[in-house]
Each structure stands twice: as structure tokens, then as C-alpha cells.
Design an enzyme around this catalytic site. Structure first.
Site, PDB file in Angstrom:
ATOM      1  N   ARG A  49       0.824  -1.218   0.000  1.00 25.22           N
ATOM      2  CA  ARG A  49       0.000   0.000   0.000  1.00 25.22           C
ATOM      3  C   ARG A  49       0.860   1.271   0.000  1.00 25.22           C
ATOM      4  O   ARG A  49       0.380   2.372  -0.269  1.00 25.22           O
ATOM      5  CB  ARG A  49      -0.957  -0.015   1.204  1.00 25.22           C
ATOM      6  CG  ARG A  49      -1.998   1.045   1.149  1.00 25.22           C
ATOM      7  CD  ARG A  49      -3.200   0.876   2.090  1.00 25.22           C
ATOM      8  NE  ARG A  49      -3.072  -0.078   3.151  1.00 25.22           N
ATOM      9  CZ  ARG A  49      -2.552   0.178   4.362  1.00 25.22           C
ATOM     10  NH1 ARG A  49      -2.091   1.373   4.647  1.00 25.22           N
ATOM     11  NH2 ARG A  49      -2.499  -0.762   5.278  1.00 25.22           N
ATOM     12  N   TYR A 100     -16.359  18.781 -13.681  1.00 24.27           N
ATOM     13  CA  TYR A 100     -16.796  17.388 -13.896  1.00 24.27           C
ATOM     14  C   TYR A 100     -17.837  17.036 -12.836  1.00 24.27           C
ATOM     15  O   TYR A 100     -17.648  17.343 -11.655  1.00 24.27           O
ATOM     16  CB  TYR A 100     -15.575  16.469 -13.800  1.00 24.27           C
ATOM     17  CG  TYR A 100     -15.953  15.025 -13.702  1.00 24.27           C
ATOM     18  CD1 TYR A 100     -16.717  14.430 -14.688  1.00 24.27           C
ATOM     19  CD2 TYR A 100     -15.566  14.253 -12.612  1.00 24.27           C
ATOM     20  CE1 TYR A 100     -17.089  13.091 -14.588  1.00 24.27           C
ATOM     21  CE2 TYR A 100     -15.923  12.917 -12.512  1.00 24.27           C
ATOM     22  CZ  TYR A 100     -16.698  12.354 -13.505  1.00 24.27           C
ATOM     23  OH  TYR A 100     -17.071  11.038 -13.404  1.00 24.27           O
ATOM     24  N   ASP A 171      -7.545  20.671 -12.179  1.00 26.48           N
ATOM     25  CA  ASP A 171      -7.805  19.398 -12.840  1.00 26.48           C
ATOM     26  C   ASP A 171      -7.363  19.566 -14.288  1.00 26.48           C
ATOM     27  O   ASP A 171      -7.974  20.303 -15.069  1.00 26.48           O
ATOM     28  CB  ASP A 171      -9.298  19.048 -12.731  1.00 26.48           C
ATOM     29  CG  ASP A 171      -9.605  17.659 -13.288  1.00 26.48           C
ATOM     30  OD1 ASP A 171      -8.923  17.231 -14.232  1.00 26.48           O
ATOM     31  OD2 ASP A 171     -10.552  17.024 -12.796  1.00 26.48           O
ATOM     32  N   LYS A 196      -8.237   8.803 -18.656  1.00 29.58           N
ATOM     33  CA  LYS A 196      -8.516   9.477 -19.926  1.00 29.58           C
ATOM     34  C   LYS A 196      -7.255   9.534 -20.804  1.00 29.58           C
ATOM     35  O   LYS A 196      -6.734   8.507 -21.180  1.00 29.58           O
ATOM     36  CB  LYS A 196      -9.086  10.868 -19.638  1.00 29.58           C
ATOM     37  CG  LYS A 196     -10.178  10.889 -18.568  1.00 29.58           C
ATOM     38  CD  LYS A 196     -11.421  10.156 -19.021  1.00 29.58           C
ATOM     39  CE  LYS A 196     -12.627  10.421 -18.157  1.00 29.58           C
ATOM     40  NZ  LYS A 196     -12.873   9.528 -17.066  1.00 29.58           N
TER      41      LYS A 196
HETATM   42  C1  PLP Z   1     -12.181  16.259 -15.715  1.00 33.00           C
HETATM   43  C2  PLP Z   1     -12.350  15.002 -14.938  1.00 33.00           C
HETATM   44  N1  PLP Z   1     -11.824  14.909 -13.705  1.00 33.00           N
HETATM   45  C3  PLP Z   1     -11.957  13.801 -12.952  1.00 33.00           C
HETATM   46  C4  PLP Z   1     -12.654  12.710 -13.428  1.00 33.00           C
HETATM   47  C5  PLP Z   1     -12.798  11.486 -12.555  1.00 33.00           C
HETATM   48  O1  PLP Z   1     -11.923  10.510 -12.961  1.00 33.00           O
HETATM   49  P1  PLP Z   1     -12.183   8.910 -12.783  1.00 33.00           P
HETATM   50  O2  PLP Z   1     -13.355   8.583 -13.653  1.00 33.00           O
HETATM   51  O3  PLP Z   1     -10.887   8.333 -13.235  1.00 33.00           O
HETATM   52  O4  PLP Z   1     -12.481   8.684 -11.340  1.00 33.00           O
HETATM   53  C6  PLP Z   1     -13.194  12.745 -14.710  1.00 33.00           C
HETATM   54  C7  PLP Z   1     -13.931  11.575 -15.233  1.00 33.00           C
HETATM   55  O5  PLP Z   1     -14.620  11.672 -16.238  1.00 33.00           O
HETATM   56  C8  PLP Z   1     -13.044  13.925 -15.482  1.00 33.00           C
HETATM   57  O6  PLP Z   1     -13.557  14.031 -16.719  1.00 33.00           O
END
Ligand code: PLP
Length: 358
Positions: A49, A100, A171, A196
Site C-alpha cells: 500500500r 466534472y 484538474d 482518460k
Molecule cells: C475532468 C475530470 N476529472 C476527474 C474525473 C474522474 O476521474 P475517474 O473517472 O478516473 O475517477 C473525470 C472523469 O470523467 C473527469 O472528466
């Protein structure tokens, strides 16, 4: 890890070379998949971990690209939760109103439980955003936003937020470190859904945080160690493999997106195209409303109707089909993740589906 000097090389070269084993006889060229729940005592890792050589290779490569030190997580939202968890009791978090939806839902959940106060602001209104930061503990940015593709003036907002004593988080999932480096623009923490573009093949869930400050690194890694939001080893291996071609994928997908944005804007079935001028995400609004948008996502042969994004394959969806999506996102908006296919094939598929609607 690699002993090749990587101080003055371009991001393309960094992405290919960072995080590899040393150039020594019989070392594997590629980072191996290390499956281990525990390590022989007396070293730095001790337990599965706390660290893993395959995650660490990914972390080294992403850290090199972002200009900081990366910490890998089990998903993007695990990384988001780890940051939000650090906000003091009752403190204020400022965030884009079109973040998001998973991030918005985490903020709403924390607020409903009396943990924080959240303030959702239009991220394109820099003056309003700066004003909202005055008494904030944490200033969240996402740029471009998902799915409205709004772009923030990160540098101006980060400077003001830090002067006000807040931590700044960006982000960077949509831009990737190849198109935007938030730490250089004044952010304290960069967030990624590595699910992504970083991994890029729609086959894993993973997240990451990147920071420069050693103290903050220790705090965030400490939280990950404590709550155990760690990635699987295979996920880290695949994310690193994806990262090796990030520059090629982003270059091709971005060129496709720029071309498709122009053509989509000329089609009578489309009333609005949102393309920030960089990246490979394009959002369109269907002139005939939500039903036409749903029909559009079912009529194509190459474009796949699915959530998620950032893979080599072109995908799209009407975002308001999700309950958590803010009501200010147009009902007929279709978010398109442009892949690396031949642009003429992509366009022919879209045009055939759109012509059918008009
Ligand atoms: C801009 C953005 N941040 C965070 C996330 C969350 O990521 P995860 O789906 O890997 O938990 C997403 C998911 O679509 C996203 O588009």
C-alpha cells in the site's frame, strides 16, 4: 529508475524515456509489472500500500511531464477526494460551476454533511472568480471544463488565490501536461483522471496528483497510504504504456478535433460548437434539441456512444442523460472525444448521421 539525463529534453522525449529502468546490462528496457503485496523489510517500501515499482515508474514519468512529483491513485475521483479531504472543517472551496459532475457531487456531499462550504462560480468570469477566492481555503480549477470546455485564466486566478492564502488545485485531465502545465501557472496541486488521455486506450481507471512542494507531497502521499486509494499494478503498467505515446495521440487527436470543430459549425443540424482552440474535446449543441442529440449518438457507425473520453477511439454522449449534470449544461449538448482515426472517416460518419436529422 532511469539514469539517462532527462533535464533538457522535450516533453515528447520525456514521455518516452522517463521512469525506465537504468541503462545497464540485462536490465529490462521496459518497466516490468511488479506484483507484490509486501517487500522484504528494511527498505523504503515495506508494504504494497506504500509503494510499488510499477506505480513509481508511472509517477516518475507523469511527474517529469508536469514538472513536479506525482502520486498515483486508484481513480481520478479518489485523487479528487484525497485533496478535498484536507480542507478544514467548515472552510470554503471555490470551484467552477461546470466542473466534472463527479467533482461537483463530492463537493455537494461534503457540504450536505456540514464538512465544507462550496461556492460554484463561472470560471470564465475571472473577476468574479478572483472575488470568490477571498475567504477560501481551497480554489479548485478545471480547464477546459467538462463538458462545457470553458477555459480559465489559471495564472491570474492562482496568483490571486494564493495571495488570499488559499491552495490552488487544477484538474488538468482535458489539457494534459503537453498543452498546459498548471504548476508553472501557479497551482499547488494538479489532478488527473489518468483513465482518460494519460492512459489513452479506454481500458483502465486510474488517477494522479502532482505537486512541487515536498511538504504537500508528504501530506498527500500520507493520505493515500492511510486510506489505501492505490492503483492496481496492471493499471499503472498500462497507464505508463499509454503515456509513452501521449504526444503522438494528443497531436493527432487535436488536429482532428480542430478540423471537425470547423465542419460541425457549418452543419445546419448543429446550433453551437464549443471548442477551446486546443485539445481534442469538442462539444456541440443540436439545433433540434435533446431528442435529436440522442438520435445523433445512436446513428453513427464509427463514433461510439459511451461515457468517458480521451481514448484513441472517437466517442460521444449527451451529457444531460446523467442526473448529476448541472442544469446549466444545455440539454442538447453532445460532448465529443475526438480520437486518432482518419479525420475524413470521422467526418463522413458524423455528416451521414447529422444529414439524417435535417
Ligand atoms: C475532468 C475530470 N476529472 C476527474 C474525473 C474522474 O476521474 P475517474 O473517472 O478516473 O475517477 C473525470 C472523469 O470523467 C473527469 O472528466
Amino acid at each position: 529508475m532511469t539514469d539517462t539525463p532527462l533535464d533538457h529534453v522535450s516533453p515528447a522525449t520525456l514521455g518516452v524515456h522517463a521512469g525506465r529502468p537504468p541503462h545497464e546490462p540485462d536490465q529490462p528496457l521496459n518497466t516490468p509489472l511488479t506484483l507484490a503485496s509486501t517487500y522484504v523489510a528494511g527498505g523504503d517500501r515495506e508494504y504494497g500500500r506504500y509503494g510499488n515499482p510499477t506505480w513509481q515508474a508511472f509517477e516518475q514519468a507523469l511527474g517529469a511531464l508536469e514538472g513536479g512529483r506525482a502520486i498515483a491513485f486508484s481513480s481520478g475521483l479518489a485523487a479528487v477526494a484525497t485533496v478535498l479531504d484536507l480542507v478544514g472543517q467548515g472552510a470554503t472551496v471555490v470551484a467552477p460551476r461546470h466542473s466534472y459532475n463527479g467533482t461537483i457531487m463530492q463537493l455537494a456531499d461534503l457540504e450536505a454533511r456540514g464538512r465544507i462550504r462550496s461556492r460554484l462560480v463561472d470560471v470564465t468570469d475571472t473577476a468574479a472568480y478572483v472575488a470568490a477566492c477571498e475567504d477560501a481555503a481551497l480554489v479548485w480549477l478545471e480547464s477546459p471544463t467538462n463538458p462545457m470546455l470553458e477555459v480559465a485564466d489559471i495564472e491570474t486566478i492562482a496568483t490571486a488565490a494564493r495571495e488570499a492564502g488559499a491552495h490552488v488545485v487544477v484538474d488538468n485531465t482535458f489539457a494534459t501536461p503537453l498543452l498546459q502545465k498548471p504548476l508553472e501557472l501557479g497551482a499547488d496541486i494538479v489532478v488527473h483522471s489518468a483513465t482518460k488521455y494519460l492512459s489513452g486506450h479506454s481500458d483502465i481507471l486510474m488517477g494522479a496528483l502532482v505537486v512541487e512542494d515536498p511538504e504537500l507531497f508528504g501530506v498527500l502521499k500520507g493520505r493515500r497510504d492511510l486510506v489505501g486509494a492505490v492503483p492496481g499494478t496492471l493499471e499503472a503498467f498500462l497507464a505508463l504504456r499509454g503515456l509513452r505515446t501521449l504526444h503522438l495521440r494528443v497531436e493527432r487527436a487535436q488536429a482532428n478535433a480542430a478540423e471537425l470543430a470547423v465542419r460541425l459549425g457549418e452543419h445546419p443540424a448543429i446550433s453551437e460548437v464549443r471548442y477551446p482552440g486546443f485539445g481534442a474535446m469538442v462539444s456541440v449543441v443540436l439545433a433540434q434539441g435533446a431528442m435529436a442529440a440522442d438520435l445523433f449518438t445512436r446513428k453513427t457507425k464509427l463514433w461510439v456512444h459511451t461515457t468517458s473520453l480521451g481514448g484513441v477511439e472517437s466517442t460521444f454522449e449527451r451529457r444531460r442523460r446523467w442526473k448529476g449534470e448541472p442544469a446549466t449544461v444545455p440539454d442538447a449538448l453532445v460532448r465529443m472525444s475526438v480520437g486518432v482515426e482518419d479525420v475524413e472517416d470521422l467526418w463522413n460518419d458524423l455528416a451521414t448521421a447529422l444529414d439524417d436529422l435535417t
